[in-house]
Design an enzyme around this catalytic site. Structure first.
Site, PDB file in Angstrom:
ATOM      1  N   ARG A 284       0.852  -1.186   0.000  1.00 41.72           N
ATOM      2  CA  ARG A 284       0.000   0.000   0.000  1.00 41.72           C
ATOM      3  C   ARG A 284       0.891   1.240   0.000  1.00 41.72           C
ATOM      4  NH1 ARG A 284      -3.568  -2.952  -1.271  1.00 41.72           N
ATOM      5  NH2 ARG A 284      -5.650  -3.150  -0.343  1.00 41.72           N
TER       6      ARG A 284
ATOM      7  N   HIS B 188      -1.614  -0.169  -9.496  1.00 38.29           N
ATOM      8  CA  HIS B 188      -2.203  -1.102  -8.512  1.00 38.29           C
ATOM      9  C   HIS B 188      -2.739  -2.359  -9.216  1.00 38.29           C
ATOM     10  CE1 HIS B 188      -4.153  -1.323  -4.269  1.00 38.29           C
ATOM     11  NE2 HIS B 188      -3.905  -2.544  -4.725  1.00 38.29           N
TER      12      HIS B 188
ATOM     13  N   GLU C 106      -4.740   7.151  -4.829  1.00 41.09           N
ATOM     14  CA  GLU C 106      -5.004   6.427  -6.084  1.00 41.09           C
ATOM     15  C   GLU C 106      -6.362   6.835  -6.635  1.00 41.09           C
ATOM     16  OE1 GLU C 106      -4.497   2.220  -5.479  1.00 41.09           O
ATOM     17  OE2 GLU C 106      -2.413   2.448  -4.874  1.00 41.09           O
TER      18      GLU C 106
HETATM   19  C1  DGY Z   1      -5.975  -6.279  -2.249  1.00 40.01           C
HETATM   20  O1  DGY Z   1      -6.820  -7.156  -2.485  1.00 40.01           O
HETATM   21  O2  DGY Z   1      -5.926  -5.693  -1.177  1.00 40.01           O
HETATM   22  C2  DGY Z   1      -4.977  -5.992  -3.311  1.00 40.01           C
HETATM   23  O3  DGY Z   1      -4.343  -4.789  -3.117  1.00 40.01           O
HETATM   24  C3  DGY Z   1      -5.622  -6.054  -4.686  1.00 40.01           C
HETATM   25  O4  DGY Z   1      -4.602  -6.142  -5.620  1.00 40.01           O
END
Ligand code: DGY
Length: 325
Positions: free
Chosen positions: A236, A284, A265
């Site tokens: 993240r 992402h 994002e």
């Molecule tokens: C999640 O599921 O948290 C991931 O970041 C998706 O790619």
């Protein structure tokens, strides 16, 4: 009367059809991302919500949705959800762990390789017609960093961190790791975070974003990184101080970075990482294969279906809500 459930995006996979048969399902068809105001309006009178990581589920939204009985997110990360607020209301939150582990590890390793061998720069160089007789093969032409024999530091040795470790060992890397709770993984040496940062040629981030890990790699920690190292983040954005990272990359203290996730994002056009040639960027896409996204959607639907039947969700983030019943 069938329970009303709001789904914030069309889902791939098979189980969504089962979900549609089991409730009164309203699906957001766009265009574009659902705004907070639209989410609030659509959720009125709903007992269930199936959402994505792009939907913010906060106290204000919950206050406006007094009929809500469950939330199922098609994501493993739940930093977009106020879990405590849900728990206080006795609302279970479903998520989708496990099924995206190998796919996300592939993305992390792809970014590591691309950053080490300057594939983003090389692609642009060829495409832009810069590869001419004057700029052709030479001993120092597009030289990068060796992966084989280098040390990879894994920050967060959960399932994805371990899957990245397996790949790195196969590539002949030494693998060290930091995890808040020490865990024994074959071939992986555990270190303190500061030691890991000072020692590693490559650092890959695999912790979940929480109050404890927000800005875990802040300017001070980035300053501890080995000169010439490469940072990869597929976890993240909020875990890494993007401004400090950009300064370290711009000054050449770090060699490169591979970044799939951002503090904000979609990423802001003025994010300093975007202007740096030595950063490989992705929007992402860590879990973005058709197969994995279908599995995630099926799991999100399965969590919702269990909640509709009055059963415990198979993958619940806050199972303590079931003790309150
Ligand atoms: C999640 O599921 O948290 C991931 O970041 C998706 O790619």
């Amino acid at each position: 009367m069938a329970a009303k459930v709001f789904l914030t995006h069309r889902l791939p996979g098979e189980r969504v059809h089962e979900l549609a048969r089991a409730c009164d399902l309203n699906v957001w068809m766009g265009p574009g991302l659902l705004s907070a105001a639209d989410l609030r309006a659509e959720l009125a009178g709903c007992q269930g919500l199936v959402c994505l990581l792009t939907d913010r589920i906060d106290r204000a939204l919950l206050d406006a949705a007094p009929d809500l009985r469950f939330v199922s997110s098609m994501s493993v990360g739940v930093d977009h959800v106020d879990v405590q607020a849900l728990t206080e209301r006795g609302i279970p939150l479903g998520h989708t762990p496990g099924v995206l582990v190998e796919t996300t590890a592939d993305t992390a390793f792809a970014l590591l390789m691309a950053a080490a061998r300057r594939l983003g720069e090389a692609d642009r160089f060829v495409r832009q017609g810069s590869w001419t007789a004057d700029t052709a093969w030479a001993p120092d032409f597009f030289t990068g960093k060796d992966v084989n024999g280098a040390t990879l530091g894994i920050v967060g040795l959960g399932a994805i961190g371990q899957a990245v470790a397996r790949r790195a060992l196969g590539f002949g890397m030494r693998v060290v790791a930091w995890n808040r709770t020490p865990r024994a993984v074959p071939g992986v040496e555990l270190l303190a975070l500061e030691e890991l940062l000072a020692l590693s040629d490559f650092v890959s981030v695999h912790v979940a974003l929480s109050a404890d890990t927000r800005q875990l790699l802040d300017a001070d920690k980035i300053a501890l990184m080995k000169p010439g190292a490469v940072l990869v983040n597929t976890a993240r954005g909020g875990i890494v101080d993007e401004a400090a990272l950009a300064v370290a990359l711009g000054e050449g203290r770090l060699f490169a970075a591979g970044i799939d996730v951002f503090e904000r994002e979609p990423v802001a056009a003025d994010n300093p990482l975007l202007g740096l040639p030595n950063v490989v960027l992705a929007p992402h896409i860590g879990s973005a294969t058709q197969g994995t996204r279908a599995l995630m959607a099926d799991m999100a639907a399965a969590n919702a279906l269990a909640a509709l039947r009055g059963e415990h969700m198979p993958c619940c983030v806050n199972p303590s809500v079931y003790d309150q019943l």
